[in-house]
Design a protein around this motif. Structure first.
Motif, PDB file in Angstrom:
ATOM      1  N   LEU A  10      43.808  35.901  38.907  1.00  0.00           N
ATOM      2  CA  LEU A  10      43.773  35.182  37.636  1.00  0.00           C
ATOM      3  C   LEU A  10      45.176  34.867  37.123  1.00  0.00           C
ATOM      4  O   LEU A  10      45.430  33.767  36.607  1.00  0.00           O
ATOM      5  CB  LEU A  10      43.001  36.001  36.609  1.00  0.00           C
ATOM      6  CG  LEU A  10      41.504  36.174  36.919  1.00  0.00           C
ATOM      7  CD1 LEU A  10      40.869  37.172  35.963  1.00  0.00           C
ATOM      8  CD2 LEU A  10      40.783  34.837  36.866  1.00  0.00           C
ATOM      9  N   ASP A  11      46.080  35.816  37.262  1.00  0.00           N
ATOM     10  CA  ASP A  11      47.450  35.581  36.789  1.00  0.00           C
ATOM     11  C   ASP A  11      48.153  34.496  37.608  1.00  0.00           C
ATOM     12  O   ASP A  11      48.899  33.670  37.052  1.00  0.00           O
ATOM     13  CB  ASP A  11      48.255  36.881  36.830  1.00  0.00           C
ATOM     14  CG  ASP A  11      47.813  37.881  35.772  1.00  0.00           C
ATOM     15  OD1 ASP A  11      47.054  37.487  34.864  1.00  0.00           O
ATOM     16  OD2 ASP A  11      48.209  39.064  35.866  1.00  0.00           O
TER      17      ASP A  11
ATOM     18  N   ILE B 232      41.354  45.333  33.817  1.00  0.00           N
ATOM     19  CA  ILE B 232      41.447  45.145  32.370  1.00  0.00           C
ATOM     20  C   ILE B 232      42.164  43.816  32.109  1.00  0.00           C
ATOM     21  O   ILE B 232      43.392  43.739  32.054  1.00  0.00           O
ATOM     22  CB  ILE B 232      42.173  46.327  31.697  1.00  0.00           C
ATOM     23  CG1 ILE B 232      41.383  47.621  31.935  1.00  0.00           C
ATOM     24  CG2 ILE B 232      42.331  46.086  30.202  1.00  0.00           C
ATOM     25  CD1 ILE B 232      42.042  48.869  31.363  1.00  0.00           C
ATOM     26  N   HIS B 233      41.362  42.780  31.994  1.00  0.00           N
ATOM     27  CA  HIS B 233      41.834  41.405  31.853  1.00  0.00           C
ATOM     28  C   HIS B 233      40.803  40.675  31.001  1.00  0.00           C
ATOM     29  O   HIS B 233      39.611  40.995  31.049  1.00  0.00           O
ATOM     30  CB  HIS B 233      41.974  40.765  33.243  1.00  0.00           C
ATOM     31  CG  HIS B 233      42.492  39.360  33.238  1.00  0.00           C
ATOM     32  ND1 HIS B 233      41.704  38.279  32.892  1.00  0.00           N
ATOM     33  CD2 HIS B 233      43.720  38.860  33.561  1.00  0.00           C
ATOM     34  CE1 HIS B 233      42.421  37.173  32.986  1.00  0.00           C
ATOM     35  NE2 HIS B 233      43.643  37.492  33.391  1.00  0.00           N
ATOM     36  N   PRO B 234      41.202  39.679  30.201  1.00  0.00           N
ATOM     37  CA  PRO B 234      40.248  39.013  29.324  1.00  0.00           C
ATOM     38  C   PRO B 234      39.007  38.464  30.013  1.00  0.00           C
ATOM     39  O   PRO B 234      37.904  38.534  29.455  1.00  0.00           O
ATOM     40  CB  PRO B 234      41.086  37.884  28.711  1.00  0.00           C
ATOM     41  CG  PRO B 234      42.478  38.419  28.701  1.00  0.00           C
ATOM     42  CD  PRO B 234      42.594  39.229  29.956  1.00  0.00           C
TER      43      PRO B 234
ATOM     44  N   ALA C 202      39.520  49.475  25.680  1.00  0.00           N
ATOM     45  CA  ALA C 202      39.446  49.826  27.102  1.00  0.00           C
ATOM     46  C   ALA C 202      40.133  51.169  27.283  1.00  0.00           C
ATOM     47  O   ALA C 202      40.661  51.760  26.331  1.00  0.00           O
ATOM     48  CB  ALA C 202      40.086  48.749  27.974  1.00  0.00           C
ATOM     49  N   ALA C 203      40.139  51.634  28.530  1.00  0.00           N
ATOM     50  CA  ALA C 203      40.811  52.902  28.861  1.00  0.00           C
ATOM     51  C   ALA C 203      41.875  52.619  29.916  1.00  0.00           C
ATOM     52  O   ALA C 203      41.651  52.828  31.107  1.00  0.00           O
ATOM     53  CB  ALA C 203      39.798  53.925  29.365  1.00  0.00           C
ATOM     54  N   PRO C 204      43.044  52.122  29.487  1.00  0.00           N
ATOM     55  CA  PRO C 204      44.126  51.838  30.439  1.00  0.00           C
ATOM     56  C   PRO C 204      44.695  53.133  31.025  1.00  0.00           C
ATOM     57  O   PRO C 204      44.537  54.220  30.461  1.00  0.00           O
ATOM     58  CB  PRO C 204      45.178  51.129  29.578  1.00  0.00           C
ATOM     59  CG  PRO C 204      44.474  50.755  28.311  1.00  0.00           C
ATOM     60  CD  PRO C 204      43.407  51.776  28.113  1.00  0.00           C
TER      61      PRO C 204
END
Length: 420
Positions: free
Chosen positions: A122-123, A201-203, A53-55
């Motif tokens: 989600l968290d 950016i999360h699974p 990814a591109a964090p």
């Protein structure tokens, strides 16, 4: 004040992206042709089919005070950082009021996100499952709301003319800027803080995009994975960050002696009405949006010397966009320096229109078109003259540029800018 003919200009810009934590470092990275894509580390990404990814180059937690950051979703953190930079860049030293020289009732915000506070949602669900109800953050709902970034920027600058959040997938950031232009032209506001932000950016989103076959799986060569127009392209790379501009009526900007980057000519809109996720292969909807832009402004095809393409690095989308440009601007596009900056930043989804507007504004201001990197073997349907593989100098005099943004659902948004 009511008018539909007010000239709108850009007086401030701000960004935090995979290439840098501010506008200057992002622009330097774009001109240098530097990729912001890298491997994703950590156990939760280890089993994914896509592990790149591109964090953001600078984590927002390093910039914002910890008590504030804890109350904001990551997408809102990015938006606030970019907006504060843009606000200061426009010459404002305080929130709206007497000290800033603009009444709160004449200031608005339009900050978009394609997905909103997905990582918060989600968290916090994980917290609920693992630690119980009482451990769920009381800030969860304000954090996960898609309008959270715009609302928090509005609170920061004391905006009361309106706080808005258009949601149109990957076209959201561009649509936000177009909406802001209309706020000024119709007299609702004199200044609007506008742009886009995303932090997904999360699974789960990565797994979902990967299973749609939308993302590149070039895990072994992350810096080369985002490759618009290349024969070997196999999907986009997910990025995160925000891009924000300060839009202002030309009259208001002149009264306060503001520096002007460029004029915003207008926007063109359309819908494909083809498929919820696949682009219309002939570029019909994109062509309609570009034509709508030309019809609603005084812009002529020959005047367009630069274009920041949507060009996500997907097999179908890149070619459909090129076909559309040829339909409307003419087969001979040699005079257009086309930059596909997602080759460096990855795809920021709802934030793409914001950061790519910042790039387009800077290209006009500095008269430099950023390169498109990672083209090893150009697709047969793309004329080499259309793609800027290195920094290209733009002409002197009055010149214009276009920024394209398209999204799932068939949303097409095209913005146009002119040098001053």
């Amino acid at each position: 004040m009511s008018s539909t003919n007010r000239t709108v200009v850009v007086t401030g810009i701000g960004a935090t992206t995979p290439l840098g934590g501010d506008t200057a470092s992002t622009w330097e990275g774009l001109l240098a042709g530097r990729s912001g894509v890298r491997p994703l580390e950590g156990e939760r990404f280890a089993e994914l089919p896509v592990r790149i990814a591109a964090p953001a180059a600078v984590d927002p937690g390093e910039v914002l005070p910890r008590p504030l950051a804890r109350k904001l979703d990551r997408s809102a953190q990015f938006a606030l950082i970019a907006a504060k930079e843009a606000w200061a860049d426009a010459g404002f030293t305080a929130p709206a009021g007497d000290e800033a020289g603009i009444a709160p009732e004449r200031l608005g915000t339009v900050i978009a996100s394609g997905i909103g506070g997905v990582t918060t949602l989600l968290d916090q669900y994980d917290v609920l499952k693992e630690k119980g109800v009482r451990r769920v953050s009381p800030h969860t709902v304000p954090m996960l709301m898609p309008n959270g970034p715009s609302a928090n920027v509005g609170l920061e600058v004391n905006a009361r003319a309106g706080v808005h959040t258009p949601v149109s997938a990957c076209a959201s950031g561009a649509e936000a800027i177009g909406y802001a232009v209309e706020m000024i032209r119709t007299g609702r506001a004199d200044v609007v803080v506008a742009g886009g932000t995303e932090a997904a950016i999360h699974p789960l989103p990565i797994a979902a995009f990967a299973n749609m076959m939308a993302m590149s799986k070039n895990n072994d060569h992350p810096e080369h994975a985002s490759r618009p127009y290349d024969k070997g392209r196999d999907g986009f790379v997910l990025g995160e960050g925000a891009g924000v501009v300060i839009l202002e009526s030309a009259e208001h900007a002149a009264k306060r002696g503001a520096r002007v980057y460029c004029e915003v000519l207008g926007q063109g809109l359309s819908a494909d009405s083809h498929h919820i996720a696949q682009p219309e292969p002939t570029g019909r909807g994109v062509a309609a949006a570009v034509q709508n832009l030309l019809d609603s402004t005084d812009l002529k095809p020959a005047e367009v010397v630069h274009l920041n393409a949507h060009a996500t690095s997907t097999p179908q989308g890149d070619i459909a966009e090129i076909k559309a440009l040829r339909k409307v601007l003419g087969d001979d596009l040699d005079h257009v320096a086309i930059s596909a900056t997602k080759s460096m930043t990855g795809h920021l989804l709802g934030g793409a229109g914001g950061i790519e507007t910042v790039a387009t504004v800077l290209a006009l201001y500095h008269r430099l078109a950023p390169p498109t990197i990672n083209i090893e073997e150009l697709d047969d349907e793309v004329d080499p003259a259309l793609v800027s593989s290195e920094v290209r100098k733009l002409p002197e005099g009055s010149i214009s540029a276009i920024n394209n943004s398209f999204g799932f659902g068939g949303h097409n948004v095209v913005l146009a800018f002119r040098s001053v």
